[in-house]
Design an enzyme around this catalytic site. Structure first.
Site, short mmCIF file in Angstrom:
data_model
loop_
_atom_site.label_atom_id
_atom_site.label_comp_id
_atom_site.label_asym_id
_atom_site.label_seq_id
_atom_site.Cartn_x
_atom_site.Cartn_y
_atom_site.Cartn_z
N HIS A 133 0.82 -1.21 0.00
CA HIS A 133 0.00 0.00 0.00
C HIS A 133 0.86 1.26 0.00
O HIS A 133 0.51 2.26 -0.63
CB HIS A 133 -0.94 0.00 1.21
CG HIS A 133 -2.11 -0.91 1.04
ND1 HIS A 133 -3.31 -0.72 1.69
CD2 HIS A 133 -2.27 -2.04 0.31
CE1 HIS A 133 -4.16 -1.68 1.35
NE2 HIS A 133 -3.55 -2.50 0.53
N ASP A 134 1.98 1.22 0.72
CA ASP A 134 2.87 2.38 0.71
C ASP A 134 3.35 2.66 -0.71
O ASP A 134 3.30 3.79 -1.19
CB ASP A 134 4.07 2.13 1.64
CG ASP A 134 5.02 3.31 1.68
OD1 ASP A 134 4.52 4.47 1.68
OD2 ASP A 134 6.25 3.12 1.69
N VAL A 185 0.86 4.26 -3.38
CA VAL A 185 0.46 5.66 -3.20
C VAL A 185 1.74 6.50 -3.05
O VAL A 185 2.48 6.31 -2.08
CB VAL A 185 -0.44 5.82 -1.96
CG1 VAL A 185 -0.88 7.26 -1.80
CG2 VAL A 185 -1.65 4.90 -2.05
N GLY A 226 4.51 6.11 -4.44
CA GLY A 226 5.74 5.31 -4.55
C GLY A 226 6.21 4.76 -3.21
O GLY A 226 5.65 5.09 -2.16
N HIS A 252 -2.01 -13.08 -0.96
CA HIS A 252 -3.14 -13.51 -0.13
C HIS A 252 -3.02 -14.99 0.28
O HIS A 252 -3.97 -15.56 0.77
CB HIS A 252 -4.48 -13.25 -0.83
CG HIS A 252 -4.82 -11.78 -0.94
ND1 HIS A 252 -5.91 -11.30 -1.61
CD2 HIS A 252 -4.19 -10.68 -0.45
CE1 HIS A 252 -5.95 -9.97 -1.53
NE2 HIS A 252 -4.92 -9.57 -0.83
N ASP A 281 2.89 -20.09 0.15
CA ASP A 281 2.97 -21.18 -0.84
C ASP A 281 1.98 -20.87 -1.96
O ASP A 281 1.46 -19.76 -2.03
CB ASP A 281 2.66 -22.52 -0.15
CG ASP A 281 1.31 -22.51 0.57
OD1 ASP A 281 0.50 -21.59 0.31
OD2 ASP A 281 1.05 -23.41 1.39
C1 HEM Z 1 -6.89 -7.38 -6.42
C2 HEM Z 1 -6.11 -6.65 -5.68
C3 HEM Z 1 -6.22 -6.67 -4.18
C4 HEM Z 1 -7.33 -6.47 -3.41
C5 HEM Z 1 -8.74 -6.13 -3.87
C6 HEM Z 1 -6.92 -6.64 -2.03
C7 HEM Z 1 -7.75 -6.49 -0.94
C8 HEM Z 1 -7.43 -6.88 0.34
C9 HEM Z 1 -8.30 -6.83 1.48
C10 HEM Z 1 -9.72 -6.27 1.46
C11 HEM Z 1 -7.65 -7.35 2.54
C12 HEM Z 1 -8.20 -7.53 3.96
C13 HEM Z 1 -7.67 -6.44 4.89
C14 HEM Z 1 -8.26 -6.56 6.26
O1 HEM Z 1 -9.48 -6.76 6.38
O2 HEM Z 1 -7.51 -6.42 7.25
C15 HEM Z 1 -6.35 -7.74 2.09
C16 HEM Z 1 -5.39 -8.32 2.89
C17 HEM Z 1 -4.09 -8.53 2.48
N1 HEM Z 1 -3.54 -8.15 1.26
FE1 HEM Z 1 -4.56 -7.59 -0.37
N2 HEM Z 1 -5.59 -6.94 -2.01
C18 HEM Z 1 -5.12 -6.96 -3.29
C19 HEM Z 1 -3.82 -7.18 -3.68
C20 HEM Z 1 -2.76 -7.39 -2.82
C21 HEM Z 1 -1.37 -7.38 -3.18
C22 HEM Z 1 -0.83 -7.14 -4.59
C23 HEM Z 1 -0.66 -7.64 -2.05
C24 HEM Z 1 0.84 -7.70 -1.84
C25 HEM Z 1 1.74 -7.89 -2.76
C26 HEM Z 1 -1.61 -7.83 -0.98
C27 HEM Z 1 -1.30 -8.19 0.30
C28 HEM Z 1 -2.22 -8.47 1.29
C29 HEM Z 1 -1.89 -9.12 2.54
C30 HEM Z 1 -0.53 -9.68 2.94
C31 HEM Z 1 -3.06 -9.15 3.30
C32 HEM Z 1 -3.24 -9.69 4.71
C33 HEM Z 1 -3.06 -8.54 5.70
C34 HEM Z 1 -3.09 -8.94 7.16
O3 HEM Z 1 -3.19 -10.12 7.50
O4 HEM Z 1 -2.99 -8.01 7.99
N3 HEM Z 1 -2.87 -7.64 -1.48
N4 HEM Z 1 -6.23 -7.42 0.74
#
Ligand code: HEM
Ligand SMILES: *[C@@H]1O[C@H](CO)[C@@H](O)[C@H](O)[C@H]1NC(C)=O
Ligand SMILES: *[C@@H]1O[C@H](CO)[C@@H](O)[C@H](O)[C@H]1NC(C)=O
Ligand SMILES: *[C@@H]1O[C@H](CO)[C@@H](O)[C@H](O)[C@H]1NC(C)=O
Ligand SMILES: *[C@@H]1O[C@H](CO)[C@@H](O)[C@H](O)[C@H]1NC(C)=O
Ligand SMILES: *[C@@H]1O[C@H](CO)[C@@H](O)[C@H](O)[C@H]1NC(C)=O
Length: 328
Positions: A65-66, A69, A71, A193, A254
């Site tokens: 996220h950093d 937005v 860079g 994810h 994985d």
């Molecule tokens: C289609 C694009 C993406 C969408 C719509 C999306 C959306 C989300 C949402 C809604 C969450 C849940 C946050 C929460 O409720 O705490 C999440 C978690 C997460 N996202 Fe994504 N994300 C996307 C792409 C990515 C990418 C590209 C990365 C990293 C390279 C990423 C890494 C993560 C990680 C690691 C979590 C878990 C966070 C935690 O456990 O605190 N996501 N994402």
């Protein structure tokens, strides 16, 4: 008439006087100025991850996220003041866990003791994210260093730069494309994810009153939907309720995420869509079948994310504290 050798010399001089910003990042940037950089971060990261296993996913999301937005410039680490609503107080970023910010603070404190004023918060975050991915089973990739910390952190710049699970897949593809990422790179990056959590409100529309004909989203495996309905039954009363992004191997990096998608075990609507849409399904199938291919693509994608719009030279600063601009 200038000889070809002469032209080459002019070309060389040209590149020497205007080095492009990318060339100023290097893996050994701190070798002379902070030789303990790598070992200090490694130590802090592994201590933190062992004490709080949710750190890895939190930091990976914080870093992504950093970068998206303004860079990769640590803009998300800044706290709000009465004059400025900072990036981290944007709605989408509220759910980033405190442990993720805490890790950066710890690493910065340790580094300031050894090499005061040398290491940027943006470099700490990029390196910590890589170390954590590797630590929980994912691939190693090189993180080039020398990023400066940004001078702007504005909550209103977040929306439109971060994908949301309610967005149609076409919008997600366009968003990544506008930042230079192909469909295949997007599918590989969302493989993040494979670890971490999502709060119930991010997918509750798929569980309750989904459509006129179906209470839950028929794209879900029915047993999975039933389990999630129980888990999230109270989510309006208790907004902390959340589910693992990868129900099978939640803490391990994985390729299970992609295998899950093939079986209706994708948590977010955007996750599940990847395995249905003809533009993305081939890559889901590839990464589900071949973890090596996923790891290579993820590593390559992360290297690309890590240099997205980075700032060097006078375009930024090395913050004394990661949560405040030096001028503050
Ligand atoms: C289609 C694009 C993406 C969408 C719509 C999306 C959306 C989300 C949402 C809604 C969450 C849940 C946050 C929460 O409720 O705490 C999440 C978690 C997460 N996202 Fe994504 N994300 C996307 C792409 C990515 C990418 C590209 C990365 C990293 C390279 C990423 C890494 C993560 C990680 C690691 C979590 C878990 C966070 C935690 O456990 O605190 N996501 N994402
Ligand atoms: C910089 O330090 C790293 C880690 O200590 C080492 O592997 C690398 O060879 C060093 N590079 C140079 C150019 O000294
Ligand atoms: C934040 O961005 C918005 C929209 O671009 C702008 O109107 C506002 O002035 C900015 N705030 C600060 C403190 O720079
Ligand atoms: C379900 O959604 C419909 C509209 O889609 C709405 O009219 C109805 O009140 C909703 N039911 C519940 C229990 O929220
Ligand atoms: C939901 O909340 C109610 C009241 O707070 C509580 O009695 C009940 O056990 C909760 N159910 C679940 C599944 O958490
Ligand atoms: C899996 O992907 C790797 C990397 O792209 C490739 O070298 C390998 O041949 C693939 N394995 C299979 C069984 O297709």
């Amino acid at each position: 008439m200038a000889s070809p050798g002469h032209n080459l010399l002019i070309l060389l001089l040209f590149f020497m006087s205007f080095p492009c910003s990318k060339s100023r990042l290097s893996v050994d940037y701190y070798n002379k100025t902070c030789p303990q950089f790598a070992s200090i971060i490694e130590q802090i990261v592994s201590d933190k991850q062992i004490a709080s296993p949710t750190t890895a996913a939190g930091v990976l999301r914080l870093f992504f996220h950093d970068c998206m937005v303004e860079g990769c410039d640590g803009s998300l680490l800044i706290t709000s003041t009465s004059f400025n609503k900072a990036e981290r107080d944007a709605d989408i970023d509220q759910s980033i866990p405190g442990d993720a910010y805490d890790l950066v603070t710890r690493a910065k404190t340790a580094l300031e003791l050894q090499c005061p004023g040398i290491v940027s918060c943006a470099d700490i975050l990029a390196t910590a994210a890589r170390n954590l991915v590797t630590m929980v089973g994912g691939p190693y990739y090189h993180v080039r260093l020398g990023r400066k910390d940004g001078l702007v952190s504005n909550a209103s710049l977040v929306q439109g730069n971060i994908a949301q699970p309610t967005m149609p897949l076409s919008d997600i593809i366009s968003l990544f494309y506008s930042k230079g990422f192909s469909v295949q790179e997007m599918v590989a990056l969302v493989g993040a994810h494979t670890i971490g959590f999502s709060h119930c409100k991010e997918f509750s529309n798929r569980l309750f009153n989904f459509s006129k004909t179906s209470e839950t989203d028929p794209a879900y495996n029915p047993k999975y939907a039933e389990g999630l309905r129980k888990l999230c039954a109270n989510y309006t009363k208790d907004p902390t309720m959340s589910a693992y992004n990868d129900v099978m191997t939640p803490g391990k990096f994985d390729n299970m995420y992609y295998k899950n998608l093939q079986r209706g075990l994708g948590l977010l609507s955007t996750d599940q869509a990847l395995s249905v849409d003809r533009r993305t399904k081939p890559f889901v199938d590839l990464y589900a079948a071949n973890e090596t291919a996923f790891f290579e693509a993820f590593a390559h994608g992360m290297e690309k994310v890590s240099i997205y719009k980075i700032k060097t030279g006078k375009k930024g600063e090395v913050r004394h504290r990661c949560d405040q601009f030096n001028a503050a």
